[in-house]
Design an enzyme around this catalytic site. Structure first.
Site, PDB file in Angstrom:
ATOM      1  N   LYS A  12      29.993  48.127  47.432  1.00 53.19           N
ATOM      2  CA  LYS A  12      29.738  49.520  47.050  1.00 53.19           C
ATOM      3  C   LYS A  12      30.537  50.464  47.940  1.00 53.19           C
ATOM      4  O   LYS A  12      31.121  51.433  47.464  1.00 53.19           O
ATOM      5  CB  LYS A  12      28.251  49.862  47.209  1.00 53.19           C
ATOM      6  CG  LYS A  12      27.375  49.457  46.073  1.00 53.19           C
ATOM      7  CD  LYS A  12      25.956  49.965  46.318  1.00 53.19           C
ATOM      8  CE  LYS A  12      24.974  49.325  45.371  1.00 53.19           C
ATOM      9  NZ  LYS A  12      23.593  49.755  45.631  1.00 53.19           N
ATOM     10  N   ASP A  68      21.391  53.830  43.673  1.00 53.88           N
ATOM     11  CA  ASP A  68      20.513  52.768  43.198  1.00 53.88           C
ATOM     12  C   ASP A  68      21.020  52.418  41.818  1.00 53.88           C
ATOM     13  O   ASP A  68      21.185  53.297  40.968  1.00 53.88           O
ATOM     14  CB  ASP A  68      19.043  53.178  43.166  1.00 53.88           C
ATOM     15  CG  ASP A  68      18.134  51.952  43.169  1.00 53.88           C
ATOM     16  OD1 ASP A  68      18.407  51.007  43.939  1.00 53.88           O
ATOM     17  OD2 ASP A  68      17.173  51.921  42.395  1.00 53.88           O
ATOM     18  N   PHE A 156      27.119  41.707  39.000  1.00 51.03           N
ATOM     19  CA  PHE A 156      27.164  41.126  37.659  1.00 51.03           C
ATOM     20  C   PHE A 156      28.500  41.364  36.954  1.00 51.03           C
ATOM     21  O   PHE A 156      28.627  41.097  35.756  1.00 51.03           O
ATOM     22  CB  PHE A 156      26.013  41.680  36.806  1.00 51.03           C
ATOM     23  CG  PHE A 156      24.670  41.142  37.200  1.00 51.03           C
ATOM     24  CD1 PHE A 156      24.274  39.873  36.820  1.00 51.03           C
ATOM     25  CD2 PHE A 156      23.795  41.901  37.963  1.00 51.03           C
ATOM     26  CE1 PHE A 156      23.039  39.359  37.178  1.00 51.03           C
ATOM     27  CE2 PHE A 156      22.550  41.410  38.325  1.00 51.03           C
ATOM     28  CZ  PHE A 156      22.172  40.135  37.934  1.00 51.03           C
ATOM     29  N   LYS A 177      38.343  49.792  36.235  1.00 52.51           N
ATOM     30  CA  LYS A 177      36.891  49.665  36.418  1.00 52.51           C
ATOM     31  C   LYS A 177      36.297  50.981  36.908  1.00 52.51           C
ATOM     32  O   LYS A 177      35.269  51.432  36.393  1.00 52.51           O
ATOM     33  CB  LYS A 177      36.564  48.542  37.402  1.00 52.51           C
ATOM     34  CG  LYS A 177      35.059  48.397  37.600  1.00 52.51           C
ATOM     35  CD  LYS A 177      34.706  47.422  38.698  1.00 52.51           C
ATOM     36  CE  LYS A 177      33.201  47.477  38.948  1.00 52.51           C
ATOM     37  NZ  LYS A 177      32.795  46.711  40.110  1.00 52.51           N
ATOM     38  N   HIS A 182      29.694  52.240  35.330  1.00 50.82           N
ATOM     39  CA  HIS A 182      28.531  53.090  35.562  1.00 50.82           C
ATOM     40  C   HIS A 182      28.640  53.793  36.913  1.00 50.82           C
ATOM     41  O   HIS A 182      28.402  54.993  37.016  1.00 50.82           O
ATOM     42  CB  HIS A 182      27.250  52.254  35.491  1.00 50.82           C
ATOM     43  CG  HIS A 182      27.240  51.078  36.423  1.00 50.82           C
ATOM     44  ND1 HIS A 182      28.186  50.067  36.370  1.00 50.82           N
ATOM     45  CD2 HIS A 182      26.411  50.748  37.444  1.00 50.82           C
ATOM     46  CE1 HIS A 182      27.930  49.181  37.320  1.00 50.82           C
ATOM     47  NE2 HIS A 182      26.863  49.572  37.983  1.00 50.82           N
TER      48      HIS A 182
END
Length: 200
Positions: A12, A68, A156, A177, A182
């Site tokens: 992240k 999150d 994932f 990407k 998201h």
């Protein structure tokens, strides 16, 4: 400007650092400043992200951004949701990205409805008691593949297939990407909010 990333996830951090760099913002992983993690007792992404951001801001005295995120699988009624990171542990596996993918593929064997959404909620606070947190959300619809595809990314990514792009996230170039994921969508919103409200 320095902002704490309320996460110890290096994947992240790398993704978000690359996207925030043009703003002149330095993201610092909370694990480089203190030990411990915020509790995540809530059942929604936004509540958990806010809890993590406030915790990091309180511990460091710096503005903080927390993410999150998770996978919401149609066949499972939207689960694993906020428990995505620990998905595999309910099936006896040790917590890891690899085991999460393994458990998901096992649980999806023979399932026709393979629809899933990847959801990311970013929350930013200037201080632990900031009454006006910044909130950005990104959501991408896709399908769970029957096997791993690609080597990029984390989580994932190898099994999240995006039909309109014809690839899993793990098969995509990182720039592609970032533009379609998201987290990429939520991050672009958050960058605009930080630019408008925090950066002078």
């Amino acid at each position: 400007m320095k902002i704490v990333l309320a996460s110890n996830n290096r994947g992240k951090l790398a993704e978000l650092q690359a996207m925030f760099a043009p703003l002149g913002v330095e993201l610092i992983r909370q694990g480089d400043l203190f030990e411990g993690e915020a509790p995540e007792p809530h059942c929604t992404f936004v509540e958990n992200a806010l809890s993590k951001a406030r915790f990091a801001a309180e511990r460091t005295g710096l503005p903080a951004i927390a993410d999150d995120a998770g996978m919401c699988v149609s066949h499972f009624g939207g689960l694993p949701g906020v428990d995505t990171a620990y998905y595999c542990t309910q099936f006896g596996y040790e917590k890891s990205d690899d085991n999460n993918v393994r458990a998901l593929l096992e649980q999806m064997q023979g399932v026709a409805d393979r629809r899933a959404a990847m959801v990311s909620t970013l929350v930013g606070v200037r201080s632990a008691r900031d009454p006006e947190p910044l909130i950005a959300m990104g959501r991408v619809l896709g399908e769970i593949t029957t096997e791993r595809r690609g080597t990029q990314g984390f989580g994932f990514d190898p099994v999240m297939y995006i039909p309109e792009l014809g690839q899993t996230f793990a098969e995509m170039d990182p720039a592609v990407k970032h533009a379609h994921s998201h987290r990429g969508r939520a991050t672009l919103q958050m960058i605009e909010l930080v630019r408008e409200r925090w950066v002078r």
